[in-house]
Scaffold this motif. Structure first.
Motif, PDB file in Angstrom:
ATOM      1  N   GLY A  45       0.809  -1.212   0.000  1.00 17.35           N
ATOM      2  CA  GLY A  45       0.000   0.000   0.000  1.00 17.35           C
ATOM      3  C   GLY A  45       0.842   1.261   0.000  1.00 17.35           C
ATOM      4  N   LEU A  46       1.912   1.268   0.777  1.00 19.30           N
ATOM      5  CA  LEU A  46       2.773   2.458   0.843  1.00 19.30           C
ATOM      6  C   LEU A  46       3.396   2.765  -0.513  1.00 19.30           C
ATOM      7  N   GLY A  47       3.875   1.729  -1.186  1.00 17.30           N
ATOM      8  CA  GLY A  47       4.463   1.950  -2.501  1.00 17.30           C
ATOM      9  C   GLY A  47       3.460   2.497  -3.496  1.00 17.30           C
ATOM     10  N   LEU A  48       2.258   1.940  -3.493  1.00 17.73           N
ATOM     11  CA  LEU A  48       1.216   2.413  -4.420  1.00 17.73           C
ATOM     12  C   LEU A  48       0.789   3.841  -4.094  1.00 17.73           C
ATOM     13  N   ALA A  49       0.673   4.158  -2.807  1.00 18.20           N
ATOM     14  CA  ALA A  49       0.308   5.525  -2.415  1.00 18.20           C
ATOM     15  C   ALA A  49       1.372   6.511  -2.885  1.00 18.20           C
ATOM     16  N   ALA A  50       2.639   6.154  -2.719  1.00 15.47           N
ATOM     17  CA  ALA A  50       3.722   7.031  -3.170  1.00 15.47           C
ATOM     18  C   ALA A  50       3.677   7.214  -4.685  1.00 15.47           C
ATOM     19  N   ASN A  76      -4.623   0.143   7.304  1.00 16.44           N
ATOM     20  CA  ASN A  76      -4.345   1.569   7.147  1.00 16.44           C
ATOM     21  C   ASN A  76      -3.578   1.871   5.869  1.00 16.44           C
ATOM     22  N   ALA A  77      -2.543   1.093   5.590  1.00 19.03           N
ATOM     23  CA  ALA A  77      -1.689   1.383   4.434  1.00 19.03           C
ATOM     24  C   ALA A  77      -2.404   1.113   3.114  1.00 19.03           C
ATOM     25  N   THR A  78      -3.152   0.020   3.027  1.00 19.31           N
ATOM     26  CA  THR A  78      -3.837  -0.270   1.765  1.00 19.31           C
ATOM     27  C   THR A  78      -4.972   0.711   1.503  1.00 19.31           C
ATOM     28  N   GLU A  79      -5.602   1.204   2.554  1.00 13.81           N
ATOM     29  CA  GLU A  79      -6.657   2.205   2.366  1.00 13.81           C
ATOM     30  C   GLU A  79      -6.081   3.585   2.100  1.00 13.81           C
ATOM     31  N   ALA A  80      -4.888   3.852   2.607  1.00 18.02           N
ATOM     32  CA  ALA A  80      -4.195   5.091   2.238  1.00 18.02           C
ATOM     33  C   ALA A  80      -3.893   5.090   0.748  1.00 18.02           C
ATOM     34  N   ILE A  87      -6.869  -4.071  -5.094  1.00 13.40           N
ATOM     35  CA  ILE A  87      -6.584  -5.484  -4.834  1.00 13.40           C
ATOM     36  C   ILE A  87      -5.960  -5.739  -3.457  1.00 13.40           C
ATOM     37  N   PRO A  88      -4.971  -4.963  -2.993  1.00 13.78           N
ATOM     38  CA  PRO A  88      -4.403  -5.256  -1.667  1.00 13.78           C
ATOM     39  C   PRO A  88      -5.382  -5.121  -0.500  1.00 13.78           C
ATOM     40  N   VAL A  89      -6.464  -4.376  -0.672  1.00 13.82           N
ATOM     41  CA  VAL A  89      -7.450  -4.302   0.410  1.00 13.82           C
ATOM     42  C   VAL A  89      -8.195  -5.622   0.562  1.00 13.82           C
ATOM     43  N   ILE A  90      -8.037  -6.526  -0.417  1.00 13.58           N
ATOM     44  CA  ILE A  90      -8.742  -7.814  -0.395  1.00 13.58           C
ATOM     45  C   ILE A  90      -7.818  -8.945   0.035  1.00 13.58           C
ATOM     46  N   ALA A 120      -9.309  -9.779   3.814  1.00 11.27           N
ATOM     47  CA  ALA A 120      -9.988  -8.533   3.445  1.00 11.27           C
ATOM     48  C   ALA A 120     -10.023  -7.575   4.632  1.00 11.27           C
ATOM     49  N   ASN A 121     -10.063  -6.284   4.338  1.00 10.72           N
ATOM     50  CA  ASN A 121      -9.941  -5.302   5.405  1.00 10.72           C
ATOM     51  C   ASN A 121     -11.088  -5.326   6.404  1.00 10.72           C
ATOM     52  N   ASP A 122     -12.265  -5.784   6.005  1.00  9.62           N
ATOM     53  CA  ASP A 122     -13.339  -5.945   6.991  1.00  9.62           C
ATOM     54  C   ASP A 122     -12.962  -7.011   8.018  1.00  9.62           C
TER      55      ASP A 122
END
Length: 393
Positions: A264-269, A336-340, A372-375, A379-381
């Motif tokens: 997630g951090l890499g994708l957000a960046a 947190n990171a995947t939702e960021a 995809i990473p949120v799953i 899954a994040n739920d």
């Protein structure tokens, strides 16, 4: 790339939060990504082909299967080194990065719980880059309910006979062997003690795999649908002891979810870099787009999302490495990171305006990848359930 973009690209994933022992692998991953991933990322995304050449280059660069211990031919990278590598590779391209990561996926379970002969026979070729592996857990009807899987293994003489299906299995076609999770008991009073882990060679009789049809994101990574039809393996391919599979996976996923935080951090960046460059290079109403306060606020919010998630993820990595309420911290970091990443990609699309929908633009690729990473890895739920249940209250 403008000077402003180059400055922010270095600062977004700076070494400030990273332990000193992980600096070298982070720099190696950054250099590899710039040389081998970024130039071909768009091409592989469009074709959906498996990036064998990049994987080979990553193996030669020492970035594949290095979480395997030195005794078995790897470099023994720890959780923080794997996280440092992940955030750099995923910034370059998520699909190719996942292919590199999945080359040894599941091997950690064999190393932690397997017999020495299993490590000798199965881990060493993976560490040497001669074989690929995978982890077969999810099924067509369930992914997060580890105590609800139906693929079963039954003893028949000196063999295990496995029947069932697995779905979303990275390298299910390409791998030489997979670490497979199967039901071996039927005790209604011990749902979690009914499962075991097995090493299943992909050339075993009864093992059939085919690629899942193309995905909207992570297109350079291949997942498979596996059918096990009276698949026979030797009894000694059981990993550890019978009935311990659930607990092995729980430990494994605590580490994996922190690393997914790095995805997630890499994708957000990546989303921030793309948006930053676009608004600084584009003019509207007689000035560059970055001069509008609304645009500046969006870019500020994107950095708030990334940097708060990055701080939490690196803190969680330390907690999990020290086995301090690992499930709680791993779930926090992953969620947190995947939702960021989703937040940054959404804002990046907005800042690109109409051009955001063009598939030639990197931001549209990032926007699809972040779904995809949120799953995966729970899954994040489900992660929110774990955070609530394991909160230190």
């Amino acid at each position: 790339m403008s000077t402003q973009t180059m400055i922010i690209s270095m600062d977004l994933l700076s070494e400030k939060l990273v332990p000193e022992h992980a600096h070298e692998v982070k720099e190696e991953a950054r250099e590899f990504a710039a040389e081998h991933i970024e130039p071909v990322a768009g091409e592989y995304y469009a074709s959906g082909e498996y990036p064998w050449d990049v994987l080979e280059a990553a193996t030669e660069a020492g970035l594949v299967a290095q979480d395997i211990g030195e005794e078995w031919g790897g470099s023994g990278y720890d959780l923080q080194q794997m996280l440092a590598m992940a955030e750099e590779l995923y910034k370059a391209d998520a699909g190719i990065a996942l292919t590199i990561q999945l080359a040894s996926f599941g091997a950690e379970i064999v190393e932690d719980h397997g017999a020495d002969w299993q490590k000798e026979e199965f881990l060493k070729p993976v560490a040497a880059g001669d074989q690929l592996t995978g982890l077969a857990v999810s099924e067509p009807e369930t992914g997060s309910d580890l105590a609800g899987m139906t693929t079963a293994a039954e003893k028949d003489g000196d063999e295990w006979v496995i029947n069932g299906e697995k779905y979303w299995i990275g390298n299910g076609v390409e791998a030489d062997w997979v670490t497979l999770y199967a039901k071996t008991g039927d005790d209604p009073n011990d749902r979690y003690g009914n499962y075991s882990m097995f090493i299943v060679p992909t050339d075993a009789d009864g093992y059939h795999a085919e690629h899942i049809p193309e995905k909207m994101g992570f297109r350079a990574s291949k997942q498979a649908h596996i059918v096990l039809d009276d698949c026979r393996i030797p009894e000694e391919n059981l990993v550890g002891v019978e009935g311990a599979g659930f607990y092995m996976l729980a430990e494994f996923f605590n580490h994996g979810r922190v690393v997914v935080g790095g995805h997630g951090l890499g994708l957000a960046a990546a989303a921030i870099e793309e948006a930053w460059e676009f608004v600084h290079d584009r003019e509207a109403f007689g000035k560059t787009v970055d001069e509008f306060q609304a645009v500046q606020h969006k870019l500020a919010d994107m950095q708030l999302s990334l940097q708060s998630a990055r701080t939490l993820t690196w803190h969680a990595a330390e907690r999990v490495a020290n086995q301090e309420n690992s499930g709680y911290w791993a779930a926090l970091a992953k969620t947190n990171a995947t939702e960021a990443a989703m937040d940054c990609a959404e804002k990046g699309m907005q800042l690109h305006g109409g051009r955001s929908v063009l598939t030639e633009n990197r931001i549209s690729r990032v926007y699809r990848d972040v779904r995809i990473p949120v799953i995966y890895e729970g899954a994040n739920d489900i992660q929110r359930n774990l955070i609530y249940k394991q909160a230190p209250m």
